[in-house]
Scaffold this active site. Structure first.
Site, PDB file in Angstrom:
ATOM      1  NE  ARG A  42     -28.245  16.487  28.490  1.00 15.92           N
ATOM      2  CZ  ARG A  42     -28.757  15.594  27.656  1.00 15.92           C
ATOM      3  NH1 ARG A  42     -28.431  14.323  27.771  1.00 15.92           N
ATOM      4  NH2 ARG A  42     -29.587  15.967  26.727  1.00 15.92           N
ATOM      5  CE  LYS A 179     -38.267   7.637  12.863  1.00 17.20           C
ATOM      6  NZ  LYS A 179     -38.294   6.617  13.931  1.00 17.20           N
ATOM      7  N   GLY A 324     -31.064  17.851  21.312  1.00 16.01           N
ATOM      8  CA  GLY A 324     -29.657  17.527  21.525  1.00 16.01           C
ATOM      9  C   GLY A 324     -28.789  17.875  20.333  1.00 16.01           C
ATOM     10  N   GLY A 347     -36.815  15.601  23.422  1.00 12.21           N
ATOM     11  CA  GLY A 347     -38.171  15.062  23.469  1.00 12.21           C
ATOM     12  C   GLY A 347     -39.030  15.761  24.510  1.00 12.21           C
TER      13      GLY A 347
HETATM   14  P1  ADP Z   1     -32.542  17.129  17.667  1.00 15.83           P
HETATM   15  O1  ADP Z   1     -31.644  16.194  18.431  1.00 15.83           O
HETATM   16  O2  ADP Z   1     -32.010  18.524  17.640  1.00 15.83           O
HETATM   17  O3  ADP Z   1     -33.975  17.031  18.126  1.00 15.83           O
HETATM   18  P2  ADP Z   1     -32.962  15.192  15.568  1.00 15.83           P
HETATM   19  O4  ADP Z   1     -32.415  14.135  16.462  1.00 15.83           O
HETATM   20  O5  ADP Z   1     -34.394  15.177  15.253  1.00 15.83           O
HETATM   21  O6  ADP Z   1     -32.544  16.644  16.135  1.00 15.83           O
HETATM   22  O7  ADP Z   1     -32.202  15.136  14.161  1.00 15.83           O
HETATM   23  C1  ADP Z   1     -30.812  15.315  14.050  1.00 15.83           C
HETATM   24  C2  ADP Z   1     -30.236  14.458  12.949  1.00 15.83           C
HETATM   25  O8  ADP Z   1     -30.904  14.688  11.714  1.00 15.83           O
HETATM   26  C3  ADP Z   1     -28.785  14.783  12.704  1.00 15.83           C
HETATM   27  O9  ADP Z   1     -28.021  13.639  13.027  1.00 15.83           O
HETATM   28  C4  ADP Z   1     -28.705  15.105  11.217  1.00 15.83           C
HETATM   29  O10 ADP Z   1     -27.574  14.531  10.579  1.00 15.83           O
HETATM   30  C5  ADP Z   1     -29.971  14.469  10.696  1.00 15.83           C
HETATM   31  N1  ADP Z   1     -30.410  15.085   9.426  1.00 15.83           N
HETATM   32  C6  ADP Z   1     -30.799  16.353   9.228  1.00 15.83           C
HETATM   33  N2  ADP Z   1     -31.101  16.554   7.922  1.00 15.83           N
HETATM   34  C7  ADP Z   1     -30.909  15.385   7.285  1.00 15.83           C
HETATM   35  C8  ADP Z   1     -31.073  14.940   5.933  1.00 15.83           C
HETATM   36  N3  ADP Z   1     -31.470  15.758   4.973  1.00 15.83           N
HETATM   37  N4  ADP Z   1     -30.791  13.642   5.669  1.00 15.83           N
HETATM   38  C9  ADP Z   1     -30.377  12.822   6.655  1.00 15.83           C
HETATM   39  N5  ADP Z   1     -30.216  13.166   7.929  1.00 15.83           N
HETATM   40  C10 ADP Z   1     -30.477  14.442   8.252  1.00 15.83           C
HETATM   41 MG    MG Z   2     -31.357  14.072  18.257  1.00 13.00          MG
END
Ligand code: ADP
Ligand code: MG
Length: 371
Positions: A42, A179, A324, A347
């Protein structure tokens, strides 16, 4: 909608003091009083903007947040290690202390804005990852100072704007992560602009529950089931995993179908689903991916995310990755250079795709140098 001003719109920057809002929210490790930077991506990402300014004789003052210190000094979130790294990458450039040590940052207080721009002539926002927040350093300075988007922010807006407005079709969106509630708004807007939606990761279980399947102990947001049901009834194709990998009630590694037995926990999409999702990605002409397909941090549950990442690398489609953890997964598989664009905002990229605008962009468009 008027244009977001770019560096060229600042006029002569020679001899000017320029406040550059950066996103130096870098991953750190180590004890609170001796933190070290895990990845300076970054910081390096902002160098084109900083160098554009300094090579034209401007004095650059950077400002960023780091972590979530909640308006008070927290040693762990001190900018000291970042300042040291910046000094080696861009000698002579100043860096203010963590903006979020002052409650006025998140509270968007006029006094804090005034303190930030004291002695400053021009403002540049290059902090895409924070541009969806109406914080003091994001929306305040452009009210009075000639302002511009830095190169990073300019590119993010261009890539994500094109994705929203003129994607080559078929446009496939792949969503995962933990989520559903974080991403419900963006799912709705993707159902309007994309041709199909693939849903994996922890969020797929709320959708499976909406179809009436038992999800065991998997992540599932009960208060979102009705919304997921409604989204599935809108008529656009939504692909869900048909096989799932996880742990059974005794904590043993196991493979399941779409119904999870009591006590079982789904932690990755299965190989059949990963192959089906790959085919959709390979046949697309535009793909946006946000959110890992499983708990990829654990090797046992990384295969689904890896297969999707490999399809992203192999497809001829224009590929964009936001988020991220998704970017971290790509880097872990050494595939970050194989996609067309990795957004620096999680986000922020989702909100820009959902709403088509961000508070930080609106602020720049309202700056006094924009007509
Ligand atoms: P990003 O940062 O790419 O937007 P998120 O923060 O929404 O992604 O989600 C990432 C997290 O989701 C990771 O830490 C991963 O371990 C978790 N994750 C993905 N699938 C599952 C699952 N089936 N059960 C629990 N955690 C999960
Ligand atoms: Mg994340």
């Amino acid at each position: 909608m008027s244009r977001v001003p770019t560096l060229e719109d600042l006029g002569d920057v020679s001899g000017k003091r320029v406040l550059v809002r950066t996103d130096f929210n870098v991953p750190m490790t180590g004890p609170d009083d001796a933190r070290t930077i895990v990845d300076d991506f970054r910081i390096r990402a902002t160098l084109p903007t900083i160098e554009w300014l300094t090579s034209r004789g401007a004095q650059v003052v950077c400002a960023s947040h780091l972590g979530r210190p909640k308006g008070i000094f927290v040693e762990k979130y001190s900018m000291k290690p970042v300042r040291a790294r910046l000094a080696t990458l861009a000698p002579g450039v100043e860096l203010l202390e963590n903006l979020r040590f002052n409650a006025g940052e998140e509270g968007n207080s006029p006094e804090f804005v005034a303190s930030l721009i004291r002695g400053i002539d021009l403002y540049v926002n290059d902090a895409f990852g924070a541009a969806h927040r109406s914080h003091a350093s994001i929306v305040g300075p452009a009210r009075t100072l000639p302002s511009a988007a830095g190169r990073l922010l300019e590119r993010e807006v261009e890539v994500l704007g094109n994705l929203r407005e003129k994607p080559k079709r078929p446009f496939v969106v792949v969503l995962g992560g933990a989520k559903v509630s974080d991403k419900i708004g963006v799912i709705e807007s993707f159902l309007q602009i994309a041709d199909s939606l693939i849903i994996g990761g922890g969020m797929c279980f709320t959708f499976l529950a909406a179809l009436g399947y038992p999800v065991g102990d998997s992540l599932c947001e009960l208060d979102q089931i009705a919304t997921c049901r409604r989204l599935m009834d809108l008529g656009k194709p939504i692909y869900l995993p048909e096989d799932i990998i996880g742990l059974d009630a005794k904590g043993r590694y196991a493979t399941f179908g779409q119904r999870l037995p009591q006590g079982a926990k789904g932690l990755d999409i299965g190989p059949g689903s990963a192959a089906a999702f790959s085919d959709l990605i390979l046949d697309a002409r535009t793909v946006f991916w946000n959110g890992p397909m499983g708990m990829f941090e654990d090797d046992r549950f990384a295969a689904g995310t890896r297969t999707v990442a490999e399809a992203m690398a192999a497809t001829k489609a224009f590929t964009v990755v936001g988020g991220g953890d998704s970017a971290a997964a790509l880097a872990q598989f050494k595939l970050a250079d194989e996609v067309d664009y990795v957004s620096t905002g999680g986000g922020a990229s989702l909100e820009l795709l959902e709403l088509g605008d961000l508070p930080g962009l609106a602020a720049l468009r309202g700056a006094p140098n924009v007509h």
